[in-house]
Design a protein around this motif. Structure first.
Motif, short mmCIF file in Angstrom:
data_model
loop_
_atom_site.label_atom_id
_atom_site.label_comp_id
_atom_site.label_asym_id
_atom_site.label_seq_id
_atom_site.Cartn_x
_atom_site.Cartn_y
_atom_site.Cartn_z
N ASP A 1 0.87 -1.17 0.00
CA ASP A 1 0.00 0.00 0.00
C ASP A 1 0.91 1.22 0.00
O ASP A 1 1.39 1.66 1.04
CB ASP A 1 -0.89 -0.01 1.24
CG ASP A 1 -1.78 1.22 1.32
OD1 ASP A 1 -1.56 2.19 0.57
OD2 ASP A 1 -2.71 1.21 2.15
N SER B 1 0.33 4.33 -0.50
CA SER B 1 -0.17 5.54 0.14
C SER B 1 0.17 5.58 1.63
O SER B 1 0.44 6.63 2.18
CB SER B 1 -1.68 5.68 -0.06
OG SER B 1 -2.37 4.66 0.62
N GLN B 2 0.15 4.42 2.28
CA GLN B 2 0.50 4.33 3.69
C GLN B 2 1.92 3.82 3.91
O GLN B 2 2.44 3.89 5.02
CB GLN B 2 -0.47 3.43 4.44
CG GLN B 2 -1.86 3.98 4.51
CD GLN B 2 -2.75 3.13 5.37
OE1 GLN B 2 -2.30 2.37 6.22
NE2 GLN B 2 -4.04 3.22 5.16
N SER C 1 2.77 -6.17 3.08
CA SER C 1 2.48 -7.52 3.57
C SER C 1 3.02 -8.52 2.55
O SER C 1 3.17 -8.19 1.38
CB SER C 1 0.97 -7.74 3.71
OG SER C 1 0.40 -6.80 4.57
N ARG D 1 -2.31 -6.75 6.82
CA ARG D 1 -3.09 -5.59 7.22
C ARG D 1 -4.57 -5.94 7.07
O ARG D 1 -4.93 -6.74 6.20
CB ARG D 1 -2.77 -4.39 6.32
CG ARG D 1 -1.33 -3.97 6.36
CD ARG D 1 -1.00 -2.88 5.34
NE ARG D 1 -1.72 -3.00 4.09
CZ ARG D 1 -2.61 -2.10 3.63
NH1 ARG D 1 -2.86 -1.01 4.30
NH2 ARG D 1 -3.22 -2.29 2.49
N ALA D 2 -5.39 -5.36 7.88
CA ALA D 2 -6.83 -5.63 7.79
C ALA D 2 -7.36 -5.34 6.40
O ALA D 2 -8.22 -6.06 5.89
CB ALA D 2 -7.58 -4.80 8.84
N GLN D 3 -6.82 -4.31 5.75
CA GLN D 3 -7.28 -3.94 4.41
C GLN D 3 -6.95 -5.01 3.36
O GLN D 3 -7.52 -5.01 2.28
CB GLN D 3 -6.64 -2.62 3.97
CG GLN D 3 -7.00 -1.45 4.85
CD GLN D 3 -6.00 -1.25 5.99
OE1 GLN D 3 -5.51 -2.19 6.59
NE2 GLN D 3 -5.72 0.00 6.31
N ASP D 4 -6.01 -5.88 3.66
CA ASP D 4 -5.60 -6.91 2.70
C ASP D 4 -6.37 -8.22 2.83
O ASP D 4 -6.15 -9.14 2.04
CB ASP D 4 -4.10 -7.21 2.85
CG ASP D 4 -3.22 -6.05 2.47
OD1 ASP D 4 -3.66 -5.23 1.64
OD2 ASP D 4 -2.10 -5.97 2.99
N ARG E 1 -9.39 -9.32 2.14
CA ARG E 1 -10.12 -9.81 0.96
C ARG E 1 -9.17 -10.27 -0.14
O ARG E 1 -9.41 -11.29 -0.79
CB ARG E 1 -11.05 -8.73 0.43
CG ARG E 1 -12.25 -8.52 1.31
CD ARG E 1 -13.23 -7.58 0.67
NE ARG E 1 -14.36 -7.39 1.56
CZ ARG E 1 -15.05 -6.28 1.64
NH1 ARG E 1 -14.75 -5.26 0.86
NH2 ARG E 1 -16.05 -6.18 2.47
#
Length: 186
Positions: free
Chosen positions: A8, A10-11, A15, A32-35, A37
């Motif tokens: 990511d 942007s951040q 991972s 990361r939680a965003q990953d 899916r």
């Protein structure tokens, strides 16, 4: 083997997913939680069982709630089995007090150890003396061609080599321990 980097930009968070396709087993490092899916989709696509979520570090001394492997299994020199492969566990405190690195073949997943200045959650090194020792006595003792993989990379690449870090790292290359400690914010 199957290997994917999830970055990511942007951040600046990274991972990694590693899998033994024959054994149908996978581990994810610093997820990361965003990953979730994306990781689930990759696992389903290749019919893989997620064997473990591994974390190189946890901020504020707190282990992530969903860490499946921690404590007694994550001891210096211990192994995380992945089908016919394994990852060797190295204690590398510094960025946070309980940092770990995972060595797989010629690849070292070292979290924020070499990229602590890139960390959006903790800009200061938690244990500078320990960081110096971890880098000099563990990471820099690995073969020069060993690839290093960071979990933070906003302004830099998440992938490097031990040789490049020895030669060009702004905190470790050509500095004494005292010089390094004087550079660290107090």
């Amino acid at each position: 083997m199957y290997f994917r980097i999830l970055h990511d930009e942007s951040q600046g968070l990274v991972s990694y997913l590693l899998a033994d396709l024959d054994a149908r087993e996978a581990v994810v490092i610093d997820p990361r939680a965003q990953d979730v899916r994306i990781i689930e989709a990759m696992l389903q696509e290749h019919h893989l069982l997620l064997k473990a979520r591994l974390f190189t570090h946890a901020h504020d001394g707190l282990a992530p709630a969903d860490a499946q492997i921690r404590s007694q299994q994550l001891q210096q020199g211990g192994l995380v089995e992945l089908g016919a492969e394994h990852l060797r566990i190295l204690n590398t405190p510094g960025h946070t007090a309980d940092c770990l690195s995972f060595l797989w073949r010629d690849r070292l997943f070292c979290g924020g150890l070499l990229s602590a200045a890139e960390c959006p959650r903790q800009p200061k090194v938690a244990a500078p003396q320990a960081m110096w020792d971890s880098v000099m006595n563990t990471v820099f003792k690995l073969p020069a061609e060993t690839l290093t993989f960071s979990s933070h990379a906003r302004a830099t690449s998440p992938v490097s080599t031990v040789m490049a870090q020895r030669r060009h790292h702004p905190w470790f290359s050509g500095l004494s321990r005292d010089d390094f400690l004087n550079l660290m914010p107090h």
